[in-house]
Design a protein around this motif. Structure first.
Motif, short mmCIF file in Angstrom:
data_model
loop_
_atom_site.label_atom_id
_atom_site.label_comp_id
_atom_site.label_asym_id
_atom_site.label_seq_id
_atom_site.Cartn_x
_atom_site.Cartn_y
_atom_site.Cartn_z
N VAL A 77 1.13 -1.41 0.05
CA VAL A 77 0.16 -0.56 0.02
C VAL A 77 1.16 1.20 0.33
O VAL A 77 1.85 1.74 0.83
CB VAL A 77 -1.12 -0.27 1.11
CG1 VAL A 77 -1.46 1.37 0.93
CG2 VAL A 77 -1.57 -1.15 1.24
N PRO A 78 0.93 1.55 -1.60
CA PRO A 78 1.76 3.08 -0.86
C PRO A 78 1.29 3.94 -0.95
O PRO A 78 0.04 4.18 -0.25
CB PRO A 78 2.30 3.21 -2.78
CG PRO A 78 1.57 2.50 -2.76
CD PRO A 78 0.62 1.68 -2.60
N LEU A 79 2.12 4.95 0.46
CA LEU A 79 1.97 6.17 0.75
C LEU A 79 2.17 7.20 -0.14
O LEU A 79 2.13 8.19 0.60
CB LEU A 79 2.43 6.18 2.50
CG LEU A 79 2.03 5.45 3.25
CD1 LEU A 79 2.99 5.09 4.86
CD2 LEU A 79 0.94 5.07 2.88
N GLU A 80 3.06 7.42 -1.11
CA GLU A 80 3.36 8.42 -1.73
C GLU A 80 3.25 7.71 -3.13
O GLU A 80 3.44 6.72 -3.14
CB GLU A 80 4.99 8.99 -1.65
CG GLU A 80 5.22 8.93 -0.59
CD GLU A 80 6.22 8.74 0.47
OE1 GLU A 80 6.76 8.17 0.21
OE2 GLU A 80 6.53 9.44 1.67
N ASN A 81 3.03 9.16 -3.72
CA ASN A 81 2.36 8.61 -5.39
C ASN A 81 4.16 8.09 -6.52
O ASN A 81 4.70 7.28 -6.91
CB ASN A 81 2.08 9.34 -6.52
CG ASN A 81 1.20 9.12 -7.26
OD1 ASN A 81 1.36 8.22 -7.90
ND2 ASN A 81 -0.43 9.40 -7.24
N ASN A 82 5.05 9.19 -6.05
CA ASN A 82 6.16 8.86 -6.42
C ASN A 82 7.41 8.07 -5.12
O ASN A 82 7.24 8.36 -3.82
CB ASN A 82 7.37 10.18 -6.54
CG ASN A 82 7.25 10.50 -7.68
OD1 ASN A 82 7.09 10.65 -8.32
ND2 ASN A 82 6.65 11.97 -7.38
N THR A 83 6.53 7.07 -4.75
CA THR A 83 6.24 5.82 -3.47
C THR A 83 8.26 5.85 -3.12
O THR A 83 9.13 5.09 -3.65
CB THR A 83 5.81 4.01 -3.96
OG1 THR A 83 5.10 4.70 -4.95
CG2 THR A 83 5.75 3.56 -2.43
N VAL A 84 8.34 6.47 -2.07
CA VAL A 84 9.42 5.86 -1.04
C VAL A 84 9.30 5.26 0.68
O VAL A 84 9.59 4.27 0.44
CB VAL A 84 9.70 7.32 -0.68
CG1 VAL A 84 11.07 6.85 0.22
CG2 VAL A 84 10.35 8.71 -1.22
N ARG A 85 7.89 5.63 0.37
CA ARG A 85 6.94 4.67 1.53
C ARG A 85 6.10 3.44 1.38
O ARG A 85 5.10 4.66 0.91
CB ARG A 85 6.92 6.01 2.54
CG ARG A 85 7.92 5.79 3.84
CD ARG A 85 8.35 6.98 3.33
NE ARG A 85 8.91 7.99 4.14
CZ ARG A 85 9.10 9.54 4.27
NH1 ARG A 85 7.95 10.62 4.02
NH2 ARG A 85 9.71 10.26 5.13
N PHE A 86 5.90 2.48 1.97
CA PHE A 86 4.95 1.12 1.65
C PHE A 86 4.42 0.66 2.79
O PHE A 86 5.24 0.27 3.64
CB PHE A 86 4.87 0.94 0.33
CG PHE A 86 5.95 0.41 0.06
CD1 PHE A 86 6.31 -1.27 0.59
CD2 PHE A 86 7.14 0.39 -0.56
CE1 PHE A 86 7.15 -1.80 0.53
CE2 PHE A 86 8.49 0.21 -0.93
CZ PHE A 86 8.51 -1.68 -0.41
N ILE A 87 3.35 0.29 2.89
CA ILE A 87 3.01 -0.95 3.75
C ILE A 87 2.71 -1.93 2.83
O ILE A 87 2.21 -2.36 1.96
CB ILE A 87 1.37 -0.05 4.62
CG1 ILE A 87 1.13 1.47 5.21
CG2 ILE A 87 0.91 -1.36 5.53
CD1 ILE A 87 -0.01 1.28 5.84
#
Ligand code: PAZ
Length: 344
Positions: A77-87
């Motif tokens: 589950v990405p937390l950003e569109n340009n994904t640095v963090r995700f669950i």
């Protein structure tokens, strides 16, 4: 899929980034299954996957081969569109990759919908292990790279099975990374597979996130810690219950096997029965995080039966999937006969 045409899912799709100059994103409303697909954009590569899947299904249907969709690995589950963090979750895809091998051995063609870079059928024996793949190699006297004698016997068996699957086009690899990609791709494959009705089997072993962040609330760029007083408060929505759509409308004639994972043994059967009642499908295989490699429980509307490896089998390195898959195939056969009697 091979060569340049290969789809990759682990690179975020920044094309879909929304301009988020608004100080607050609109609050998302709980989303049901149909609205999820209406409100979210499909992954851009989906048409390529659609063609590959349709060709694969036609090819095997003409040969009267049964086809199983195996889902495998965890969704992010990405937390950003340009994904640095995700669950993310723990699943390495062992259940899915191992099960796929036993389906192939039992004459099925396999669509393997898997988390990109998780375990794959056959290569799983040598990837993701504590050994580096180079540890399987040795240098011969004349300066050639060879497989270490210690691994030859086992590797030739795996290699032959792998080549058989490849040479006969029996295994189609379809990747996902995010829960969003998973849901869209599952829907697509289910609708393609519905064409072969009862000859299709769904074996849903992926660990799919129960929560997600609606695209309307995903920031385009990396979340800045200064902007929120150093705290990150994540407000997730429940993932729509796609299983009800799968059973009711995407593939209503096919047999569907879902997995239920729990960590508390006292609620496993209750939760598995709850899933059967809610979705009205044929079989839930329950397992506990702690013992999933040695025991599972087959739960149907009117029965529950544990399938376990004996201590000797565990010591001998037998896969529990070698017990699970023949049982599932038996149930699939009966389901096909039943559906045929009903004229489906
Ligand atoms: O990938 P793995 O072999 O480590 O784990 C397999 C599993 C536990 C994810 C699978 O057996 C399972 O239970 N999948 C469904 C999880 C759930 O959504 O409840």
């Amino acid at each position: 899929m091979s060569g340049d045409k290969r789809v990759h899912t682990s690179v975020p799709d920044t094309e879909t980034a929304i301009d988020r100059n608004l100080p607050e994103f609109p609050a998302a409303k709980p989303i049901d299954e149909d609205n999820y697909f209406r409100l979210h954009k499909p992954p851009p590569y989906l048409s390529q996957i659609s063609r590959d899947v349709a060709d694969f299904i036609n090819y095997h249907h003409l040969q009267k081969r049964k086809i199983v969709l195996v889902t495998s690995g965890g969704t992010t589950v990405p937390l950003e569109n340009n994904t640095v963090r995700f669950i993310d979750n723990f699943s390495a895809g062992t259940r899915g990759a191992t099960s796929a091998e036993y389906f192939l051995e039992n004459g099925y063609a396999v669509v393997f919908l898997h988390r990109e870079f998780s375990l794959l059928p056959y290569s799983r024996h040598y990837s993701h292990t504590t050994n580096c793949f180079l540890d399987y190699m040795t240098e011969s006297e004349d300066g050639k790279v060879e497989v270490n004698a210690e691994f030859q016997k086992e590797m030739i068996v795996v290699l032959r099975k792998y080549r058989h699957a490849q040479n006969n086009n029996l295994l189609l690899l379809v990747p996902f990374t995010t829960v969003h990609q998973y849901l869209f791709t599952l829907k697509l494959i289910a609708q393609e597979l519905s064409v072969i009705g009862s000859d299709a089997l769904f074996y849903l072993a992926a660990a799919v996130s129960d929560f997600f962040l609606p695209s309307s609330r995903v920031p385009e760029h990396k979340i800045q810690s200064q902007e929120s007083g150093g705290k990150l408060v994540v407000d997730l929505e429940p993932v729509p219950k796609f299983l009800s759509r799968l059973v009711d409308s995407w593939a209503p004639i096919s047999m569907i096997v879902s997995f239920k994972l729990e960590t508390d043994s006292s609620i496993l059967i209750k939760k598995a029965k709850g899933a059967l009642e809610r979705y009205n499908h044929q079989l839930v295989i329950g397992n506990l995080l702690q013992s999933r490699k040695y025991e599972v429980v087959f739960v149907t509307k009117d029965s529950e039966r544990w399938v376990r490896l004996s201590k000797d089998q565990v010591d001998a390195g037998i896969d529990i999937e070698s017990l699970i898959i023949p049982e599932v195939i038996k149930l699939h056969k009966s389901s096909i006969e039943e559906k045929k009697k009903m004229g489906l």
